[in-house]
Design a protein around this motif. Structure first.
Motif, PDB file in Angstrom:
ATOM      1  N   VAL A 221       0.648  -1.285   0.377  1.00 17.70           N
ATOM      2  CA  VAL A 221      -0.166  -0.162  -0.409  1.00 17.70           C
ATOM      3  C   VAL A 221       1.029   1.622  -0.251  1.00 17.70           C
TER       4      VAL A 221
ATOM      5  N   ARG B 193       2.466   2.209  -3.444  1.00 17.02           N
ATOM      6  CA  ARG B 193       1.976   3.311  -4.500  1.00 17.02           C
ATOM      7  C   ARG B 193       1.456   4.981  -4.216  1.00 17.02           C
ATOM      8  N   GLU B 194       2.383   5.488  -2.930  1.00 17.13           N
ATOM      9  CA  GLU B 194       2.889   6.607  -2.391  1.00 17.13           C
ATOM     10  C   GLU B 194       3.289   7.135  -3.446  1.00 17.13           C
TER      11      GLU B 194
ATOM     12  N   THR C 270       2.244   8.060  -6.593  1.00 16.31           N
ATOM     13  CA  THR C 270       0.895   7.642  -8.355  1.00 16.31           C
ATOM     14  C   THR C 270       0.163   7.879  -8.039  1.00 16.31           C
ATOM     15  N   ARG C 271      -0.653   7.850  -9.333  1.00 13.57           N
ATOM     16  CA  ARG C 271      -2.186   8.281  -9.189  1.00 13.57           C
ATOM     17  C   ARG C 271      -2.693   7.562  -8.249  1.00 13.57           C
ATOM     18  N   ALA C 272      -2.485   5.679  -7.960  1.00 17.34           N
ATOM     19  CA  ALA C 272      -2.721   4.563  -7.965  1.00 17.34           C
ATOM     20  C   ALA C 272      -3.448   4.746  -6.484  1.00 17.34           C
ATOM     21  N   THR C 273      -4.940   4.403  -6.887  1.00 14.66           N
ATOM     22  CA  THR C 273      -5.772   4.356  -5.264  1.00 14.66           C
ATOM     23  C   THR C 273      -6.023   3.054  -5.231  1.00 14.66           C
ATOM     24  N   VAL C 274      -5.948   2.932  -3.761  1.00 16.11           N
ATOM     25  CA  VAL C 274      -6.645   0.767  -3.296  1.00 16.11           C
ATOM     26  C   VAL C 274      -7.805   0.904  -3.024  1.00 16.11           C
TER      27      VAL C 274
ATOM     28  N   ALA D 140      -5.393  -2.461  -5.908  1.00 18.14           N
ATOM     29  CA  ALA D 140      -5.756  -0.487  -7.039  1.00 18.14           C
ATOM     30  C   ALA D 140      -5.883  -0.089  -8.354  1.00 18.14           C
TER      31      ALA D 140
ATOM     32  N   VAL E  31      -5.255   2.289 -11.131  1.00 20.31           N
ATOM     33  CA  VAL E  31      -3.952   3.556 -11.720  1.00 20.31           C
ATOM     34  C   VAL E  31      -4.575   4.161 -12.710  1.00 20.31           C
TER      35      VAL E  31
ATOM     36  N   GLU F  94       0.507   3.251 -16.412  1.00 24.23           N
ATOM     37  CA  GLU F  94       0.582   3.144 -15.512  1.00 24.23           C
ATOM     38  C   GLU F  94       0.764   1.984 -14.048  1.00 24.23           C
TER      39      GLU F  94
END
Length: 129
Positions: A102, A105-106, A108-112, A122, A124, A129
Motif C-alpha cells: 500500500v 503506491r504513494e 502515484t495516482r493509484a488508489t487502493v 489498486a 491506476v 501506469e
C-alpha cells in the motif's frame, strides 16, 4: 532484534538482517529466512509446481495447485504439523508486506480499492501506469 529496537507494538514487523521479527500478543517471533524445514520444503515444492502449470497455461492444474498451497497453510491451524506460532508469524508478516504494498503506491495516482488477507488491488487510471 535490531540493537535500537527494545520493544514493538503487537502485530508490528521488523526486517533485520536475514530475519523477520514480529510481536504477537504473547511473544516475539523471529522467522529466519533461508533455514530449511519440512514444511518449507513442502510449500516450496507446491509453489514450484504451481509456477510450472501457470507457465504451461494449464488453468485446471493451476486451480488445483493453488488449492494445495492454500490448504497446506490452512492446515497449520490443526493437525500433526499445527503451530499457533507459525500461524501468528505468517499472519503478522503478511500484514506487514500488505502495508508495504500500500505504501509503495504513494506518489502515484493509484488508489487502493481493495485490501484482503493476501492481496491489494489498486485502480491506476491508465494502461501505462
Amino acid at each position: 532484534m535490531p540493537p535500537d529496537v527494545k520493544s514493538m507494538p503487537i502485530g508490528h514487523v521488523v526486517d533485520y538482517k536475514n530475519s523477520t521479527i514480529t510481536r504477537t500478543s504473547t511473544s516475539y517471533i523471529g522467522v529466519v529466512q533461508g533455514e530449511k524445514s519440512i514444511v518449507g520444503d513442502i510449500v516450496t515444492m507446491l509453489i514450484s509446481t504451481r509456477k510450472n502449470v501457470i507457465a504451461k497455461g494449464d488453468d485446471i492444474a493451476d486451480a488445483e495447485s493453488k488449492f494445495l498451497v492454500n490448504a497446506r497453510y490452512g492446515s497449520m491451524a490443526s493437525g500433526i504439523l499445527s503451530s499457533k506460532t507459525f500461524n501468528e508469524a505468517t499472519t503478522c508478516t503478511a500484514r506487514y508486506f500488505l502495508k508495504v504494498m500500500v505504501k509503495a503506491r504513494e506518489g502515484t495516482r493509484a488508489t487502493v480499492i481493495y485490501g484482503g488477507t493476501d492481496s491489494v488491488v489498486a485502480e491506476v487510471g491508465a494502461a501505462n501506469e
